[in-house]
Design an enzyme around this catalytic site. Structure first.
Site, mmCIF file in Angstrom:
data_model
loop_
_atom_site.group_PDB
_atom_site.id
_atom_site.type_symbol
_atom_site.label_atom_id
_atom_site.label_comp_id
_atom_site.label_asym_id
_atom_site.label_seq_id
_atom_site.Cartn_x
_atom_site.Cartn_y
_atom_site.Cartn_z
ATOM 1 N N TYR A 48 0.848 -1.192 0.000
ATOM 2 C CA TYR A 48 0.000 0.000 0.000
ATOM 3 C C TYR A 48 0.878 1.235 0.000
ATOM 4 O O TYR A 48 2.056 1.189 0.339
ATOM 5 C CB TYR A 48 -0.986 0.014 1.173
ATOM 6 C CG TYR A 48 -0.381 0.351 2.512
ATOM 7 C CD1 TYR A 48 -0.273 1.681 2.936
ATOM 8 C CD2 TYR A 48 0.077 -0.643 3.358
ATOM 9 C CE1 TYR A 48 0.280 1.999 4.170
ATOM 10 C CE2 TYR A 48 0.617 -0.335 4.584
ATOM 11 C CZ TYR A 48 0.730 0.979 4.983
ATOM 12 O OH TYR A 48 1.275 1.291 6.205
ATOM 13 N N CYS A 49 0.262 2.350 -0.421
ATOM 14 C CA CYS A 49 0.949 3.645 -0.431
ATOM 15 C C CYS A 49 -0.033 4.688 0.100
ATOM 16 O O CYS A 49 -0.891 4.366 0.907
ATOM 17 C CB CYS A 49 1.490 3.986 -1.812
ATOM 18 S SG CYS A 49 0.226 4.074 -3.099
ATOM 19 N N ALA A 50 0.081 5.911 -0.378
ATOM 20 C CA ALA A 50 -0.737 7.003 0.152
ATOM 21 C C ALA A 50 -2.219 6.843 -0.171
ATOM 22 O O ALA A 50 -3.067 7.130 0.666
ATOM 23 C CB ALA A 50 -0.238 8.346 -0.383
ATOM 24 N N ILE A 65 -3.404 4.501 2.466
ATOM 25 C CA ILE A 65 -3.613 5.228 3.722
ATOM 26 C C ILE A 65 -4.941 5.989 3.705
ATOM 27 O O ILE A 65 -5.678 6.003 4.690
ATOM 28 C CB ILE A 65 -2.446 6.203 3.991
ATOM 29 C CG1 ILE A 65 -1.179 5.440 4.373
ATOM 30 C CG2 ILE A 65 -2.796 7.230 5.066
ATOM 31 C CD1 ILE A 65 -1.192 4.820 5.738
#
Length: 151
Positions: A91-93, A121
Site C-alpha cells: 500500500y501507499c498514500a 492510507i
C-alpha cells in the site's frame, strides 16, 4: 423509445463473464476492511503488509502491523527472510499514488505472490481506522509470528 444513457449504451457482460472478471480482480487486490480484520481485529495475518512509502511518511503514520520497504528498494536480498510463498500486500498514500502498484510489480518480478491494498492510507482513514506512528524512521523487516520462517 428513450435514448440509452452512457451507462446502458454498452450492454453489461453476461453473468459468467462478469463473475470471472470480478473474481479475477480479487486475485490482484484486497481492501482496507479485510486487511484490518486480519491484522487488527483478528490479530493474525497470513501475509506481510508492506508500506512502500518513504521512511519519513511511514514514521508519521502507517497501518498497524505494516513494515516499511519503499518500492524502489524492493530487491531479492531484502525478502530473503521470507518463504517464497509468502503473500505480500502493498500500500501507499492512496488512489492518487501508484507506489503500491510499483511495489507489486517489483515483487511479481521477483516471483513473489502479491496483492495491492486498494485505497492505501486514504482508504484506511476513510474506513475510520487508526494509524500507528513510529519514533524510528525505519522499521526493520521482521517476520510476523504466524508466518513460517524460510527453511
Amino acid at each position: 423509445m428513450h435514448p440509452s444513457s452512457a451507462v446502458t449504451a454498452i450492454p453489461p457482460a453476461p453473468s459468467d463473464l462478469a463473475l470471472a472478471h470480478f473474481e479475477a480482480s480479487l486475485r490482484f487486490e484486497t481492501d482496507c476492511a479485510d486487511v484490518h480484520d486480519a491484522l487488527v481485529a483478528a490479530g493474525r495475518a497470513d501475509f506481510v503488509l508492506l508500506d512502500v512509502r518513504s521512511p519519513a511518511l511511514y514514521a508519521a503514520g502507517h497501518v498497524p502491523g505494516a513494515v516499511n520497504l519503499p518500492h524502489g528498494k524492493i530487491i531479492a536480498s531484502k525478502l530473503a527472510q521470507y518463504a517464497p510463498d509468502t503473500l505480500f500486500v502493498t500500500y501507499c498514500a492512496g488512489p492518487h499514488c501508484n507506489g503500491a502498484t510499483r511495489g507489486a510489480i517489483r515483487l511479481a518480478r521477483l516471483g513473489r505472490p502479491v496483492k495491492v491494498m486498494a485505497g492505501g492510507i486514504m482508504g484506511w482513514l476513510d474506513e475510520g481506522f487508526a494509524l500507528a506512528k513510529s519514533t524510528a524512521p525505519d522499521r526493520e523487516l521482521t517476520l510476523p509470528n504466524d508466518l513460517p520462517a524460510r527453511a
